[in-house]
Design a protein around this motif. Structure first.
Motif, PDB file in Angstrom:
ATOM      1  N   LEU A  80     -31.275  -5.156  -9.120  1.00 20.67           N
ATOM      2  CA  LEU A  80     -30.207  -6.204  -8.640  1.00 20.67           C
ATOM      3  C   LEU A  80     -31.449  -7.289  -8.030  1.00 20.67           C
ATOM      4  CD1 LEU A  80     -27.446  -4.171  -6.850  1.00 20.67           C
ATOM      5  CD2 LEU A  80     -27.111  -5.341  -8.879  1.00 20.67           C
ATOM      6  N   GLU A  81     -32.414  -6.786  -7.586  1.00 25.62           N
ATOM      7  CA  GLU A  81     -33.213  -7.844  -6.834  1.00 25.62           C
ATOM      8  C   GLU A  81     -33.772  -8.787  -7.847  1.00 25.62           C
ATOM      9  OE1 GLU A  81     -37.042  -6.323  -5.356  1.00 25.62           O
ATOM     10  OE2 GLU A  81     -36.708  -7.533  -3.400  1.00 25.62           O
ATOM     11  N   LYS A  82     -33.877  -9.984  -7.685  1.00 25.49           N
ATOM     12  CA  LYS A  82     -34.266 -11.016  -8.519  1.00 25.49           C
ATOM     13  C   LYS A  82     -35.771 -10.793  -8.783  1.00 25.49           C
ATOM     14  CE  LYS A  82     -31.002 -14.755  -8.611  1.00 25.49           C
ATOM     15  NZ  LYS A  82     -30.878 -16.200  -8.610  1.00 25.49           N
ATOM     16  N   ASN A  83     -36.300 -10.877  -9.825  1.00 20.41           N
ATOM     17  CA  ASN A  83     -37.659 -10.738 -10.193  1.00 20.41           C
ATOM     18  C   ASN A  83     -38.399  -9.410  -9.571  1.00 20.41           C
ATOM     19  OD1 ASN A  83     -37.768 -13.388 -11.132  1.00 20.41           O
ATOM     20  ND2 ASN A  83     -38.032 -14.165  -9.380  1.00 20.41           N
TER      21      ASN A  83
ATOM     22  N   GLN B 183     -39.378   4.334  -5.817  1.00 25.92           N
ATOM     23  CA  GLN B 183     -39.746   5.268  -6.984  1.00 25.92           C
ATOM     24  C   GLN B 183     -38.387   6.055  -7.346  1.00 25.92           C
ATOM     25  OE1 GLN B 183     -42.001   4.723  -4.758  1.00 25.92           O
ATOM     26  NE2 GLN B 183     -43.453   3.601  -6.284  1.00 25.92           N
ATOM     27  N   PHE B 184     -37.473   6.412  -6.210  1.00 26.84           N
ATOM     28  CA  PHE B 184     -36.439   7.326  -6.355  1.00 26.84           C
ATOM     29  C   PHE B 184     -35.197   6.630  -6.441  1.00 26.84           C
ATOM     30  CE2 PHE B 184     -39.122  10.649  -3.904  1.00 26.84           C
ATOM     31  CZ  PHE B 184     -39.671  11.291  -4.981  1.00 26.84           C
ATOM     32  N   SER B 185     -35.205   5.448  -6.419  1.00 26.42           N
ATOM     33  CA  SER B 185     -34.072   4.539  -6.148  1.00 26.42           C
ATOM     34  C   SER B 185     -33.522   4.407  -7.529  1.00 26.42           C
ATOM     35  CB  SER B 185     -34.237   3.318  -5.293  1.00 26.42           C
ATOM     36  OG  SER B 185     -34.476   3.598  -4.149  1.00 26.42           O
ATOM     37  N   PRO B 186     -32.262   4.350  -7.738  1.00 27.50           N
ATOM     38  CA  PRO B 186     -31.696   4.153  -9.186  1.00 27.50           C
ATOM     39  C   PRO B 186     -32.241   2.805  -9.745  1.00 27.50           C
ATOM     40  CG  PRO B 186     -29.815   4.813  -7.544  1.00 27.50           C
ATOM     41  CD  PRO B 186     -31.327   4.594  -6.805  1.00 27.50           C
ATOM     42  N   GLU B 187     -32.367   2.648 -10.932  1.00 24.51           N
ATOM     43  CA  GLU B 187     -32.801   1.291 -11.645  1.00 24.51           C
ATOM     44  C   GLU B 187     -31.610   0.148 -11.241  1.00 24.51           C
ATOM     45  OE1 GLU B 187     -34.763  -0.150 -15.638  1.00 24.51           O
ATOM     46  OE2 GLU B 187     -35.267   1.635 -14.861  1.00 24.51           O
ATOM     47  N   GLY B 188     -30.427   0.676 -11.448  1.00 27.20           N
ATOM     48  CA  GLY B 188     -29.139  -0.143 -11.328  1.00 27.20           C
ATOM     49  C   GLY B 188     -29.268  -0.985  -9.907  1.00 27.20           C
ATOM     50  N   LEU B 189     -29.833  -0.059  -9.016  1.00 28.80           N
ATOM     51  CA  LEU B 189     -29.844  -0.848  -7.704  1.00 28.80           C
ATOM     52  C   LEU B 189     -31.207  -1.623  -7.399  1.00 28.80           C
ATOM     53  CD1 LEU B 189     -29.030  -1.109  -4.616  1.00 28.80           C
ATOM     54  CD2 LEU B 189     -30.306   1.203  -4.220  1.00 28.80           C
TER      55      LEU B 189
ATOM     56  N   GLU C 273     -45.199  -9.145  -9.298  1.00 37.23           N
ATOM     57  CA  GLU C 273     -46.176  -8.648  -8.244  1.00 37.23           C
ATOM     58  C   GLU C 273     -45.880  -8.938  -6.667  1.00 37.23           C
ATOM     59  OE1 GLU C 273     -48.999  -6.955  -8.518  1.00 37.23           O
ATOM     60  OE2 GLU C 273     -48.704  -6.779 -10.492  1.00 37.23           O
ATOM     61  N   GLU C 274     -45.139 -10.160  -6.681  1.00 42.26           N
ATOM     62  CA  GLU C 274     -44.621 -10.427  -5.368  1.00 42.26           C
ATOM     63  C   GLU C 274     -43.550  -9.720  -4.971  1.00 42.26           C
ATOM     64  OE1 GLU C 274     -44.605 -12.689  -8.301  1.00 42.26           O
ATOM     65  OE2 GLU C 274     -46.428 -13.677  -7.555  1.00 42.26           O
ATOM     66  N   ALA C 275     -42.784  -9.091  -5.816  1.00 43.79           N
ATOM     67  CA  ALA C 275     -41.631  -8.228  -5.186  1.00 43.79           C
ATOM     68  C   ALA C 275     -42.274  -6.752  -4.963  1.00 43.79           C
ATOM     69  CB  ALA C 275     -40.620  -7.823  -6.379  1.00 43.79           C
TER      70      ALA C 275
END
Length: 186
Positions: free
Chosen positions: A157-160, A148-154, A164-166
């Motif tokens: 980067l993860e696909k999908n 929740q605290f991590s930048p959205e830009g980071l 729900e799977e992620a």
């Protein structure tokens, strides 16, 4: 029509949760809160003494509800970390309120110390040495709240990343990280 003081108070807290989570203490507006709660600003002063009292009560309520919804499980701290992760996914406003309090009203963030004390006592028996119960709680919260605290830009980067799977994979990573932390501490 009779006034229901408790219902008015709850509407104010619900509206304040949305307002303060979005705008913080400084940016939150009592006029918007009163409007959303379908009452007048005077009620904020009558029930909470003003904006700061309302913010403090809103934060305390959010933290107490979290404590009630996600009580520590000393016998399964890793699973509890997953539960904390899930709670923040369902109720992101709790973290947002906590962060605003840390930034703008640190004295309010310390208010529900009894909640943290109870959690610390519950975890104390399961604390991995040389870690203390407080250390374990801090690490669990840090790990469970990290996404929740991590930048959205980071995180983007993860696909999908929004699937729900992620989300399930992130939760599993939290549980595994806490399990390993506890194993390393023994």
């Amino acid at each position: 029509m009779a006034r229901d003081a408790e219902a008015t108070r709850e509407r104010l807290l619900a509206a304040a949760t949305v307002e303060f989570a979005a705008h913080g203490f400084a940016g939150g507006r009592v006029e918007r809160i009163a409007s959303q709660a379908e009452c007048n600003v005077r009620m904020i002063y009558a029930y909470f003494g003003g904006k700061s009292g309302l913010f403090d009560a809103t934060l305390a309520q959010a933290l107490r509800r979290m404590a009630e919804n996600v009580p520590p499980r000393p016998e399964d701290l890793a699973g509890w970390a997953g539960d904390v992760f899930d709670h923040h996914q369902r109720f992101p406003e709790v973290l947002r309120l906590s962060m605003w309090a840390q930034l703008e009203r640190p004295e309010a963030a310390a208010e529900p110390s009894d909640v943290y004390r109870d959690k610390t006592l519950a975890v104390a028996t399961a604390a991995a040495r040389p870690l203390t119960a407080v250390d374990v709680l801090v690490f669990i919260y840090a790990i469970a709240q990290a996404w929740q605290f991590s930048p959205e830009g980071l995180t983007g980067l993860e696909k999908n990343s929004g699937t729900e799977e992620a989300l399930a994979a992130r939760r599993q990573a939290v549980v595994i990280a806490v399990e390993r932390m506890l194993q390393a501490g023994t």
